[in-house]
Structures are given as C-alpha cells and as structure tokens.
Design a protein around this motif. Structure first.
Motif, PDB file in Angstrom:
ATOM      1  N   GLY A 293       0.356  -1.324  -0.013  1.00 56.72           N
ATOM      2  CA  GLY A 293      -0.311   0.335  -0.312  1.00 56.72           C
ATOM      3  C   GLY A 293       0.893   1.112  -0.425  1.00 56.72           C
ATOM      4  O   GLY A 293       0.357   2.585  -0.200  1.00 56.72           O
TER       5      GLY A 293
ATOM      6  N   ARG B  77      -1.489   4.029  -0.043  1.00 56.66           N
ATOM      7  CA  ARG B  77      -3.500   4.028  -0.875  1.00 56.66           C
ATOM      8  C   ARG B  77      -3.840   4.384  -1.293  1.00 56.66           C
ATOM      9  O   ARG B  77      -4.650   4.472  -2.066  1.00 56.66           O
TER      10      ARG B  77
ATOM     11  N   LYS C 290      -1.980   2.932   9.194  1.00 59.75           N
ATOM     12  CA  LYS C 290      -2.836   3.314   7.461  1.00 59.75           C
ATOM     13  C   LYS C 290      -4.327   3.056   8.025  1.00 59.75           C
ATOM     14  O   LYS C 290      -4.774   2.529   9.243  1.00 59.75           O
TER      15      LYS C 290
ATOM     16  N   SER D 141      -4.702   9.476   4.643  1.00 55.06           N
ATOM     17  CA  SER D 141      -4.703   8.049   4.648  1.00 55.06           C
ATOM     18  C   SER D 141      -3.605   7.779   5.122  1.00 55.06           C
ATOM     19  O   SER D 141      -3.542   6.056   5.507  1.00 55.06           O
TER      20      SER D 141
ATOM     21  N   ASN E 143     -11.967   5.763   6.094  1.00 51.91           N
ATOM     22  CA  ASN E 143     -11.678   5.228   5.915  1.00 51.91           C
ATOM     23  C   ASN E 143     -12.281   3.977   6.785  1.00 51.91           C
ATOM     24  O   ASN E 143     -12.750   3.632   7.727  1.00 51.91           O
TER      25      ASN E 143
ATOM     26  N   GLU F  81     -12.818  -0.721   7.226  1.00 52.10           N
ATOM     27  CA  GLU F  81     -11.084  -1.763   7.289  1.00 52.10           C
ATOM     28  C   GLU F  81     -11.569  -2.875   7.646  1.00 52.10           C
ATOM     29  O   GLU F  81     -11.865  -2.819   8.850  1.00 52.10           O
TER      30      GLU F  81
ATOM     31  N   ASN G  44     -10.947   5.089  -3.196  1.00 59.17           N
ATOM     32  CA  ASN G  44      -9.611   4.365  -3.155  1.00 59.17           C
ATOM     33  C   ASN G  44      -9.989   3.046  -2.402  1.00 59.17           C
ATOM     34  O   ASN G  44     -10.229   3.507  -1.466  1.00 59.17           O
ATOM     35  N   LYS G  45     -10.112   1.811  -3.013  1.00 64.06           N
ATOM     36  CA  LYS G  45     -10.811   0.631  -2.467  1.00 64.06           C
ATOM     37  C   LYS G  45      -9.658  -0.568  -3.390  1.00 64.06           C
ATOM     38  O   LYS G  45      -8.657  -0.564  -4.221  1.00 64.06           O
TER      39      LYS G  45
ATOM     40  N   GLU H   2      -4.688  -5.957   0.473  1.00 65.06           N
ATOM     41  CA  GLU H   2      -3.551  -5.539   1.095  1.00 65.06           C
ATOM     42  C   GLU H   2      -2.928  -6.923   1.878  1.00 65.06           C
ATOM     43  O   GLU H   2      -3.634  -7.292   2.562  1.00 65.06           O
TER      44      GLU H   2
ATOM     45  N   SER I 192      -0.509  -5.435  -3.199  1.00 59.99           N
ATOM     46  CA  SER I 192      -1.023  -4.566  -2.384  1.00 59.99           C
ATOM     47  C   SER I 192      -2.224  -4.512  -4.324  1.00 59.99           C
ATOM     48  O   SER I 192      -1.589  -4.471  -4.654  1.00 59.99           O
TER      49      SER I 192
ATOM     50  N   ILE J 182      -4.816  -2.077  -5.733  1.00 62.70           N
ATOM     51  CA  ILE J 182      -5.753  -0.937  -5.503  1.00 62.70           C
ATOM     52  C   ILE J 182      -6.315  -0.204  -6.806  1.00 62.70           C
ATOM     53  O   ILE J 182      -5.648  -0.690  -7.635  1.00 62.70           O
TER      54      ILE J 182
END
Length: 748
Positions: free
Chosen positions: A76, A92, A136, A149, A507, A509, A564-565, A568, A586, A588
């Motif tokens: 990332g 990322r 992150k 990020s 974000n 996650e 952004n998706k 990782e 990663s 992205i």
C-alpha cells in the motif's frame, strides 16, 4: 546506582502490561498501543488498524541510498524519490495525482516532531533509524492535519545499545559516496552519541547531483528508576539540483539523462538549498504499575531556497533556450514549535490514553524575479508592459502564523475474553493569521475540526485475530486556496473562496492477522472515501477558459471526490532462519467519484487564444471534460515486493528482491498508459567480529537486469505545443538502470 537495564525495564513496564495474551480463558491486561511521541508501544494484538513496522536493523542491513528501497516492503506504500535520500510518499493511492510539491496526505512524525517540508517531501538520515511504523487509514484521530490516508512514525536511535562508535564508507555508480563517523558512550546513569554523515553523487541525470550532510546527537539521562529524559538534535544541509525530467517518450529513449540541448524539457524547480534543524526533548515517567506519562517538546526549522518557472520568452518575445533561464527565486522559512503529552492507563477490562497537542507554526515566503522576461510570445504581446516581468521585482513577501490546539484520546474496553472495542477522538482548533506585507493584506481564519476512529479486534484463536475499523482524516484549506483573489487583487484570473471547508476522508477496513509456525501474516480490505475534496474549478493544474464565463478565473472549492479501495497482504518469516522471505502485495482501485470540470489546454498556452486551433505553435484553445469515473493517475492496480534471504552461515547473508507493478495512467484523462515493470535486486552482507570490533562489508546491485523504465511519468496538458495531447507531452524521469553500491563499516 541503578543499572540502565533495570531502569529501562522499569520505564517500559506499561509496555509489558500492554501485551495481551489471546488465550481463550483470559485476555489478560490490556493497554494502549497508540502514540504520537515514541515507539515503545508496539503490540499489534489489540490494534484495530492495519499497521506495519520496519526495524532499524532491517534498514541498516539493506544499505539503501533512499528510504523507498525499504518502504517497498510495506503493502500500500508508494514513494517518489526526488533526489538522493529525499522522497515523497503516498499510502493507498491517496494524493498520487498531485505532483507539484503539495502535502502528501500522510502525517510524517520523526521523534515526535510532525515534519512538513516546503516541497512536500520528507528527508531522514538513513543511518540513524531505530524504527519505521506505518499506520494506514484515516489517522487524524491521533495526528491531526493531513493524515488523510495514514501516518509514518520514524524513531531515531537512542539508548545504551546505540551508544556505540563507528566509521563507514560506501561507493557506487555515478560517483556515489557516503562517509560516516559516529562516537558514543554509556554509563549507569546516562548515554549519548554524536554522528556525522555525508552522501553525495554526480547522479545519472544531467544536473541531478546532490550533496547531503547530517549531524545528529542524542543524550538520554536516567532520572531515577521510573523516569528518564532524552534530548536530541538533528542538523542537515542538503543541496540538490534537477530531478532529471525529459519531455516525451521519444526523448526518454534518446536522452534518458536529460542532457539539456536547448530543446528539451526543464524542471519546473531547480537548485534546492535546504537547511533543516530539529530539536526535541522527551520526558518519560512510569507513574505506577498501570500508568505512565510521556511529554515531548520540539522545534523544527526549514530554510529552503530554490529557483522555479523556466523562462519561455525574453522581453522581445523571442524563445529562450538557456538551461539556467528561470524567472523566480524562492526563499522560504518555517519554524514549527510544539508540545505534546500523553497519559496512559492499563487494566484488565479497559485502558485509556489522553493526549494534548499544542503547536505554534510560522511560515515565511519571499519571491522575486531573477531575470527579466515576457509572459507571452511575440513582439506585439511583449510591447505591452503588463506582460513584462523585470529582474529584481519583489513578487511575494508574506508570513503566516498558525496555531493548533488539540485534545485527543483513546478508550479500549474488553467486552469479553476475546472481544476488545477501541474508540478514538480528537478535536482540533486551527487558527491562521496571514500577513502580506507586499500588498498590505491581513487575513485571519479559524477551523474547528473533529476526527475519530472506532474499531474492534476479536481473537479467533490464540494466534489469530480479526480486526475492523472506521476512521477519518482531514485537511484544512491553504491560505492560497482560501484567499487567492485577496492576495493578488489585480489578477482577474484568480478568485478567493472564504467559505472553503476542510476536506475529509473516511476509511473503512477489515483485516485478519496472526502467525503460524512458519510465518506471520496480515491481510486487509479497505475503502477510503474522500468528501469535500478541495479542487480548482478548472481542474488540477489546468487552465482558465477565456471563452467560457464559468472558467475565466480559477477558484478553489469543495467540488471533488475520490474513492480508493483495495486489498493488502503481507507475509513475513523469521530472518534468523537459514531461508526466509517477505511478501508485500497490494491491489488498489482508485477512481474519481466527482470531477466535473477539467480544462485541457491544446497548443501554446503563451500564445493567442482561439476557438479553433490552426497554428498550435502560436495559438491555444481549451477543451472541457468531465472526468468523473476516471482512474486516479499514477496508481498501479497491482504492486508486489518479494524478498528472499539465505543465511549461508553466521557471517554471510545473501538477499534477492523482486519489485513489480502493473500498468498505470500518467494523466487524469486516462489517455496515456505506462507499461508495468519488474526489477530484480541483489545484496550480499558479510559480518565478522575481530578483537571486539564488528566489521561489515556489503555489495548491492539494483536493477540487475538493467531494465528500462520510468521512475515517474506525468502529464496534464499539451507540453510540446503541437495541438495534440499524447505521450510526447509526458514529463518523465527515466530510471538510471543497473546501479552498483559497496561499502565497509566498523563498529566498536
């Protein structure tokens, strides 16, 4: 008299209490892992965000010229090397589309000092790193401004174990040289070291040489069995010329070193003279078996001078081809001062952290015209005195006082033997006081911004856990974005927007981490959604449109959006085994969710505007686009770093490394695609201890197969003024190819 070992154990008592055993019968004592000051809290067992740590030993063993060569091992992370060991990093894919020296969307903290350089880059003495920790996701809940990020926390060496003496020398391709001299001493009550180093290179690129000097010192004093104080200083003097860019793919093939012949591209900014100074003082106190206190006081100075704006036309309107013909001298100075404190408690059911962050920052910017020139082409245009810039004219003289008052905290609560909830919150009050002495303008602005993180970890087994979180990051508008029209009241092409709001990133996650008898693993899926993205109404680095009343002036507004998706994965084995490996992969997918206005300039922007282009060498026109849904440029979908090591015996370590990334777009219009590439590196380390001296010799080869590829490739307009936007308009920095480095050091 207390022994350093016993004192160190006492100071780190809370760290030991933090470690939670994921036994299903009893979670054990829980504590706070988060900190903005130190690296002594490193447990990942109840950490709800994806994090990664690189040890100083790993950095030392890699014998790198720039930190990119080790950050590749973290999925990332992408970095752009701007010369020597200076770099700009992204996490990322956030802010990969920016390339003019803006902030990177990442909070960078070195020894508790939040570092922001004028050029948006970061520098660090590579020979003085104790650890690099990467957090992150949105991280403003801890670090405040610009942690859209994540954050990178670098801690430099300290303590009795680092109070050694050493000498070292390295040499390599393009006349690369490194010299290091270090002296240290430790007693039962204190330890210290002083280290000086120099890195210099003629560089592969024309005018790309650099000369970086560092002087570091750290002193640690053990006050008593439960407290210590550490004072540190780092001075650096950095000189760097060109980045080595060329214009277009043809010149990249024929002139990869960017040797200037009067027709090629010139870097927008050159001849950087950067003097940095960092001072800090940290106090650590173990209050009792379940609580401790950290206090950090710091000052960071940045004095940067450089030239910018290649001159296109002289005062008669004739084309200028001289290599050193630049229009603006930039003199920038900043002082960042602050104090931070964190109080932690730990227990069987819950743990807390309360932090205070106070900053007093001062920024001063002065610019003047270096050489007289005309802003347009042709004798007719240059007969107008409004188009002439005269040498010696002061074009900017402003200063900004910025104050940050922030309170933050973390609460960790064990709902059961296996389930732990974590909540973070931070409140920032940011005031900016801008004073333009050139135009007699004084402006004030205040922002009140909140940020948070909410997450959980669940112990699936004694050796694995599931984690999830939602977190936020923010970025406040800059003075120039807020007050462009006020700052330059005679310029009808720029407008202010006093109503600009801070940008926010969200974000999301979820991840799984753990270990087996063979390797440790950490995998996560994520999405970063950016709201109220601050963008110029004409697009990033784009031009106004004289024919369209909506775009005759540039104004910044909260009109953009990105998402952004990705996924990782990291796998790590024990480096002490005969064979070991590390994997960082990663994926992205980064796209613009809102980008309604982009003005593409075709032809010569210094010429005459026309609605229909017939002579691009002396005319220009504007094409309008909606780029919503386009892929964010310079974000490869796939990146892979694979490192394999072989401990041949106790003295010899052999390592091979593969770096690979897939295709990516160089431009926001997604017209120019850059091919993916893969490179192979080799490293051999030999160590031996003779009569108490530790000798280390190494040899490193980067890009063993001498692959031709681009370090950077970017474009936003018709750079060669031919009326077509294509690969010949790219600004490219070509990779130098196969590079050799070797060295010898002695520690004692």
């Amino acid at each position: 008299m207390s022994k350093p070992r016993r004192i160190s154990h006492s100071i780190l008592l809370s760290t030991l209490l933090v470690t939670a055993s994921f036994a299903t019968e009893n979670l054990g004592i829980i504590g706070i892992d988060s900190t903005t000051i130190d690296d002594r809290f490193t447990s990942k067992q109840t950490e709800v965000s994806n994090t990664a740590t690189i040890s100083g030993e790993t950095v030392d063993e890699a014998h790198i010229e720039n930190i990119q060569q080790v950050l590749n091992r973290i999925p990332g992370i992408t970095t752009e090397v701007t010369g020597g060991d200076k770099f700009k990093l992204h996490i990322r894919g956030v802010e990969n589309q920016r390339y003019m020296g803006e902030k990177p969307g990442v909070a960078v903290v070195i020894d508790g000092v939040p570092v922001f350089e004028r050029t948006g880059s970061v520098n660090i003495d590579l020979d003085n790193i104790e650890s690099i920790k990467v957090v992150k996701g949105g991280a403003s809940y801890l670090f405040g401004e610009d942690a859209l990020s994540g954050a990178v926390i670098i801690t430099t060496k300290k303590g009795a174990k680092n109070s050694y003496s050493a000498v070292g020398v390295e040499a390599g391709s393009f006349d690369y040289r490194k010299y290091l001299l270090r002296g240290g001493y430790a007693t039962d009550t204190y330890n210290f070291y002083v280290q000086g180093s120099q890195r210099t290179s003629d560089s592969f690129w024309e005018n790309g040489g650099y000369d970086n000097k560092y002087l570091n010192s750290k002193f640690q004093y053990y006050i008593d069995d439960t407290s210590d104080i550490t004072a540190g200083i780092e001075l650096s003097d950095r000189n760097k010329d060109s980045h080595g860019t060329v214009k277009g793919v043809t010149e990249a093939e024929t002139n990869p070193t960017s040797a200037y012949n009067g027709t090629g591209d010139r870097d927008y900014a050159r001849k950087f003279d950067v003097q940095l100074a960092k001072y800090f003082l940290t106090y650590a106190k173990t209050i009792n078996d379940s609580s401790n206190l950290l206090v950090n006081v710091y000052q960071y100075n940045d004095n940067t001078n450089f030239i910018s704006g290649p001159i296109k036309y002289d005062t008669s309107g004739a084309k200028v081809t001289a290599d050193d013909a630049y229009g603006t001298n930039n003199d920038y100075f900043q002082i960042q001062r602050g104090i931070k404190s964190e109080l932690r408690t730990s227990g069987e059911t819950f743990a807390t952290m309360l932090g205070l962050d106070l900053r007093d920052n001062y920024y001063e910017n002065k610019t003047n015209i270096l050489q007289s020139y005309c802003t347009r082409m042709g004798a007719t245009a240059c007969s107008n005195p409004n188009n002439i810039k005269t040498a010696g004219t002061i074009t900017g003289n402003d200063e900004t006082d910025e104050n940050v008052y922030a309170l933050y905290g973390e609460l960790k609560y064990a709902l059961s033997n296996d389930l732990v909830m974590t909540g973070n919150a931070r409140y920032d009050r940011i005031t900016m006081d801008y004073d333009d002495t050139l135009n007699s303008i004084q402006i004030k602005k205040t922002f009140n911004v909140g940020s948070y993180r909410l997450g959980t970890t669940y112990a699936l087994t004694p050796s694995s856990s599931l984690y999830a979180n939602v977190s936020t990051g923010f970025r406040t508008p800059t003075v120039s974005q807020l007050f462009a029209g006020d700052i330059d009241p005679t310029n009808t092409k720029v407008e202010s927007n006093h109503a600009l709001k801070p940008e926010t990133s969200y974000n999301y996650e979820i991840g799984l981490r753990g270990n087996t008898s063979w390797f440790d693993y950490d995998m996560a899926v994520f999405m970063i959604d950016r709201k109220d993205y601050i963008m110029a109404n004409v697009g990033q680095y784009a031009s106004t449109d004289p024919a369209n009343p909506l775009y005759t002036a540039t104004q910044y507004d909260n009109i953009g959006g990105m998402r952004n998706k990705g996924f990782e994965l990291s796998l790590n084995t024990d480096r002490k085994e005969t064979f070991f490996f590390d994997v960082a992969y990663s994926f992205i997918d980064a796209k613009f969710t809102q980008y309604d206005n982009f003005n593409l300039t075709l032809g010569n922007s210094y010429g005459t505007y026309v609605s229909t282009l017939t002579n691009p060498a002396s005319q220009y026109t504007i094409e309008h686009y909606n780029l919503t849904g386009n892929v964010v440029p310079r974000v490869p979908k796939h990146t892979l770093n694979l490192s394999v090591g072989y401990n041949y015996n106790e003295h010899l370590l052999l390592t091979t490394e593969l770096n690979a990334k897939s295709n990516y777009y160089a431009d926001e219009l997604n017209r120019i695609e850059i091919a993916g590439q893969a490179t192979l590196n080799l490293l051999a380390n030999y160590t031996a201890k003779i009569y108490g001296y530790r000798f280390e010799a190494f040899a490193r080869i980067d890009n063993v197969l001498d692959k031709f590829y681009y370090n950077t490739a970017r474009a936003s307009g018709d750079a060669n003024s031919d009326g077509i936007f294509d690969a010949e308009d790219l600004s490219i920095t070509v990779n130098p190819g196969r590079v050799y480095t070797a060295g010898l050091s002695v520690k004692f």
